[in-house]
Design an enzyme around this catalytic site. Structure first.
Site, mmCIF file in Angstrom:
data_model
loop_
_atom_site.group_PDB
_atom_site.id
_atom_site.type_symbol
_atom_site.label_atom_id
_atom_site.label_comp_id
_atom_site.label_asym_id
_atom_site.label_seq_id
_atom_site.Cartn_x
_atom_site.Cartn_y
_atom_site.Cartn_z
ATOM 1 N N GLN A 78 17.417 -17.450 27.572
ATOM 2 C CA GLN A 78 18.118 -17.615 26.305
ATOM 3 C C GLN A 78 18.198 -16.292 25.550
ATOM 4 O O GLN A 78 17.331 -15.965 24.739
ATOM 5 C CB GLN A 78 17.437 -18.686 25.446
ATOM 6 N N PHE A 79 19.278 -15.549 25.808
ATOM 7 C CA PHE A 79 19.460 -14.263 25.139
ATOM 8 C C PHE A 79 19.638 -14.409 23.638
ATOM 9 O O PHE A 79 19.383 -13.476 22.879
ATOM 10 C CB PHE A 79 20.641 -13.492 25.751
ATOM 11 N N THR A 80 20.024 -15.598 23.170
ATOM 12 C CA THR A 80 20.266 -15.789 21.739
ATOM 13 C C THR A 80 18.996 -15.693 20.900
ATOM 14 O O THR A 80 19.072 -15.641 19.671
ATOM 15 C CB THR A 80 20.986 -17.128 21.459
#
Length: 149
Positions: A78-80
């Site tokens: 999850q890069f967010t």
């Protein structure tokens, strides 16, 4: 490296309607990798998660770790987690590692966890649009970050 974890009664992840990973009791990890993350940071985070005492004992105190309750881990990239919302209304993700580096770090992190816990680590599909279903237990949600030395 940043990880948001949730203690769960069960969880699953699917891509295009097909389940690609699922667990019963344990932890769901949402994993973000930064450009400066090395094996040292990945190892610190894996050790922290393996030893984290957030499951209840007989006195309802968070005193047990994942292995002590026979729990599993579901790991989701999850890069967010690196969203920067300080300016404007559209998040910037420049603090997240580029996809090739992030995928390599994510895979290495999951391998470290599997080795430490002596169990397979079900995952989502890196870079895919995923549907994650979580039955949160508690609820217990914790944000972890490893400082760079």
């Amino acid at each position: 490296m940043r990880v948001t974890l949730q203690r769960v009664k069960s969880a699953s992840v699917s891509v295009a309607g097909t389940t690609v990973g699922q667990i019963k009791q344990g932890l769901v990890l949402f994993v973000g990798i930064a450009p400066e993350d090395t094996t040292q940071e990945l190892t610190k985070m894996a050790n922290k998660i393996a030893k984290l005492r957030i499951f209840e004992d007989d006195q309802q105190k968070m005193n047990l770790n994942l292995q002590q309750v026979g729990g599993e881990i579901l790991s989701i990239s999850q890069f967010t987690l690196y969203a920067d919302t300080r300016k404007g209304n559209r998040p910037s993700f420049t603090a997240a590692a580029k996809p090739d580096q992030a995928e390599a770090g994510y895979l290495a992190f999951n391998a470290l966890l599997a080795d430490l816990l002596q169990q397979p680590i079900p995952t989502g599909e890196f870079g895919a649009d995923m549907t994650v279903t979580v039955v949160n237990d508690g609820p217990v949600t914790i944000n972890l970050e490893v400082a760079h030395d």
